[in-house]
Design a protein around this motif. Structure first.
Motif, PDB file in Angstrom:
ATOM      1  N   THR A 144       0.828  -1.208   0.000  1.00  0.00           N
ATOM      2  CA  THR A 144       0.000   0.000   0.000  1.00  0.00           C
ATOM      3  C   THR A 144       0.860   1.256   0.000  1.00  0.00           C
ATOM      4  N   ARG A 145       1.874   1.269   0.857  1.00  0.00           N
ATOM      5  CA  ARG A 145       2.745   2.449   0.931  1.00  0.00           C
ATOM      6  C   ARG A 145       3.551   2.631  -0.353  1.00  0.00           C
ATOM      7  N   ALA A 146       3.971   1.521  -0.952  1.00  0.00           N
ATOM      8  CA  ALA A 146       4.732   1.618  -2.201  1.00  0.00           C
ATOM      9  C   ALA A 146       3.859   2.160  -3.328  1.00  0.00           C
ATOM     10  N   VAL A 147       2.574   1.814  -3.332  1.00  0.00           N
ATOM     11  CA  VAL A 147       1.641   2.377  -4.312  1.00  0.00           C
ATOM     12  C   VAL A 147       1.465   3.868  -4.046  1.00  0.00           C
ATOM     13  N   GLU A 148       1.281   4.251  -2.784  1.00  0.00           N
ATOM     14  CA  GLU A 148       1.089   5.665  -2.429  1.00  0.00           C
ATOM     15  C   GLU A 148       2.316   6.509  -2.774  1.00  0.00           C
ATOM     16  N   GLU A 149       3.491   5.899  -2.697  1.00  0.00           N
ATOM     17  CA  GLU A 149       4.722   6.618  -3.016  1.00  0.00           C
ATOM     18  C   GLU A 149       5.002   6.640  -4.519  1.00  0.00           C
ATOM     19  N   GLY A 150       4.123   5.999  -5.301  1.00  0.00           N
ATOM     20  CA  GLY A 150       4.242   6.059  -6.748  1.00  0.00           C
ATOM     21  C   GLY A 150       5.227   5.078  -7.356  1.00  0.00           C
ATOM     22  N   ASP A 151       5.611   4.029  -6.588  1.00  0.00           N
ATOM     23  CA  ASP A 151       6.587   3.063  -7.104  1.00  0.00           C
ATOM     24  C   ASP A 151       5.952   1.786  -7.652  1.00  0.00           C
ATOM     25  N   LEU A 152       4.740   1.483  -7.230  1.00  0.00           N
ATOM     26  CA  LEU A 152       4.036   0.306  -7.739  1.00  0.00           C
ATOM     27  C   LEU A 152       2.759   0.739  -8.435  1.00  0.00           C
ATOM     28  N   ARG A 153       2.311  -0.074  -9.347  1.00  0.00           N
ATOM     29  CA  ARG A 153       1.142   0.260 -10.160  1.00  0.00           C
ATOM     30  C   ARG A 153      -0.097   0.478  -9.291  1.00  0.00           C
ATOM     31  N   PRO A 154      -0.823   1.570  -9.510  1.00  0.00           N
ATOM     32  CA  PRO A 154      -1.999   1.866  -8.686  1.00  0.00           C
ATOM     33  C   PRO A 154      -3.229   1.052  -9.085  1.00  0.00           C
ATOM     34  N   ASP A 155      -3.159   0.359 -10.230  1.00  0.00           N
ATOM     35  CA  ASP A 155      -4.329  -0.399 -10.686  1.00  0.00           C
ATOM     36  C   ASP A 155      -4.366  -1.807 -10.103  1.00  0.00           C
ATOM     37  N   ILE A 156      -3.432  -2.136  -9.208  1.00  0.00           N
ATOM     38  CA  ILE A 156      -3.398  -3.454  -8.588  1.00  0.00           C
ATOM     39  C   ILE A 156      -3.784  -3.322  -7.124  1.00  0.00           C
ATOM     40  N   ASP A 157      -4.778  -4.088  -6.698  1.00  0.00           N
ATOM     41  CA  ASP A 157      -5.239  -4.057  -5.310  1.00  0.00           C
ATOM     42  C   ASP A 157      -4.117  -4.539  -4.386  1.00  0.00           C
ATOM     43  N   PRO A 158      -3.694  -3.727  -3.396  1.00  0.00           N
ATOM     44  CA  PRO A 158      -2.555  -4.102  -2.538  1.00  0.00           C
ATOM     45  C   PRO A 158      -2.690  -5.454  -1.837  1.00  0.00           C
ATOM     46  N   PRO A 159      -3.832  -5.760  -1.184  1.00  0.00           N
ATOM     47  CA  PRO A 159      -3.915  -7.090  -0.543  1.00  0.00           C
ATOM     48  C   PRO A 159      -3.783  -8.235  -1.554  1.00  0.00           C
ATOM     49  N   THR A 160      -4.356  -8.038  -2.758  1.00  0.00           N
ATOM     50  CA  THR A 160      -4.233  -9.072  -3.789  1.00  0.00           C
ATOM     51  C   THR A 160      -2.785  -9.207  -4.240  1.00  0.00           C
ATOM     52  N   ALA A 161      -2.120  -8.071  -4.444  1.00  0.00           N
ATOM     53  CA  ALA A 161      -0.716  -8.111  -4.845  1.00  0.00           C
ATOM     54  C   ALA A 161       0.135  -8.798  -3.783  1.00  0.00           C
ATOM     55  N   ALA A 162      -0.149  -8.523  -2.512  1.00  0.00           N
ATOM     56  CA  ALA A 162       0.609  -9.154  -1.423  1.00  0.00           C
ATOM     57  C   ALA A 162       0.413 -10.660  -1.434  1.00  0.00           C
ATOM     58  N   ARG A 163      -0.834 -11.096  -1.630  1.00  0.00           N
ATOM     59  CA  ARG A 163      -1.101 -12.547  -1.663  1.00  0.00           C
ATOM     60  C   ARG A 163      -0.415 -13.205  -2.858  1.00  0.00           C
ATOM     61  N   LEU A 164      -0.436 -12.536  -3.998  1.00  0.00           N
ATOM     62  CA  LEU A 164       0.213 -13.100  -5.183  1.00  0.00           C
ATOM     63  C   LEU A 164       1.727 -13.170  -5.013  1.00  0.00           C
ATOM     64  N   LEU A 165       2.291 -12.121  -4.422  1.00  0.00           N
ATOM     65  CA  LEU A 165       3.734 -12.108  -4.177  1.00  0.00           C
ATOM     66  C   LEU A 165       4.153 -13.317  -3.349  1.00  0.00           C
TER      67      LEU A 165
END
Length: 204
Positions: A144-165
């Motif tokens: 979530t913080r990486a998305v807010e800081e503009g480093d990760l794509r904002p179109d990916i849901d953070p909890p989903t991205a975390a689970r996929l990672l």
């Protein structure tokens, strides 16, 4: 005519195993047969010692399970504890956590395998699942913080991205075998490259 020597009885008293080697055999059996499908009698036969000799080291089968899953969880939270010392942004700490988690998995493969197979049937398992959820929340917050800081794509849901990672990291237990091939460091770099090349925002 010679006769075969009599079978050696199970050793009594203190076993020829310390707690560490006893735990290693127990985890191997738990992974092969399932925790619920493994009895102390099974463990006694595998070790060639009496059950009372096992109880010299641990009071119960549940204690063996607790020691085993905590070996995996403690390794993961040791990496979490290092994050405050990681320079950079949230995405840098996230990559550090992913790489470190791969190294923990490789170093403690049987223990992590067992951790990922617990289902909450006992208090020990429920406690382990609670610590896993705590770890998952840490990962999700970093995403979530990486998305807010503009480093990760904002179109990916953070909890989903975390689970996929960590779904990718955890899948290593199904095929990774520590016999030749990639080192833990090389494997960690490969996982990070595959994961973050798809997640990072690239400048034009």
């Amino acid at each position: 005519m010679t006769t075969a020597p009599p079978a050696r009885p199970a050793r009594r008293g203190r076993p020829g195993y310390d707690l560490e080697s006893l735990l290693a055999v127990a985890v191997k059996l738990f992974n092969e047969r399932g925790y619920d499908g493994t009895s102390m009698e099974d463990l006694s036969r595998k070790l060639g010692i009496t059950k009372s000799a096992i109880y010299h080291h641990v009071p119960s089968k549940q204690e063996l399970l607790r020691l085993a899953v905590n070996r995996a969880l403690d390794g993961l939270f040791e990496i979490v504890a290092e994050l405050d010392a990681v320079d950079g942004r949230a995405v840098d700490r996230l990559e550090y956590l992913v790489r470190g988690s791969v190294r923990v998995l490789v170093d403690r493969l049987p223990f992590v395998t067992l951790l990922l197979r617990v289902r909450g049937n006992t208090k020990v398992e429920r406690d382990a699942l609670a610590r896993r959820r705590e770890f998952d929340h840490i990962v999700s917050d970093l995403v979530t913080r990486a998305v807010e800081e503009g480093d990760l794509r904002p179109d990916i849901d953070p909890p989903t991205a975390a689970r996929l990672l960590f779904g990718m990291v955890n899948s290593l237990i199904e095929w990774y075998r520590p016999r030749g091939g990639q080192s833990a460091g090389q494997l960690a770099e490969t996982v990070a490259a595959v994961a973050f090349d798809g997640l990072r925002i690239r400048s034009a």
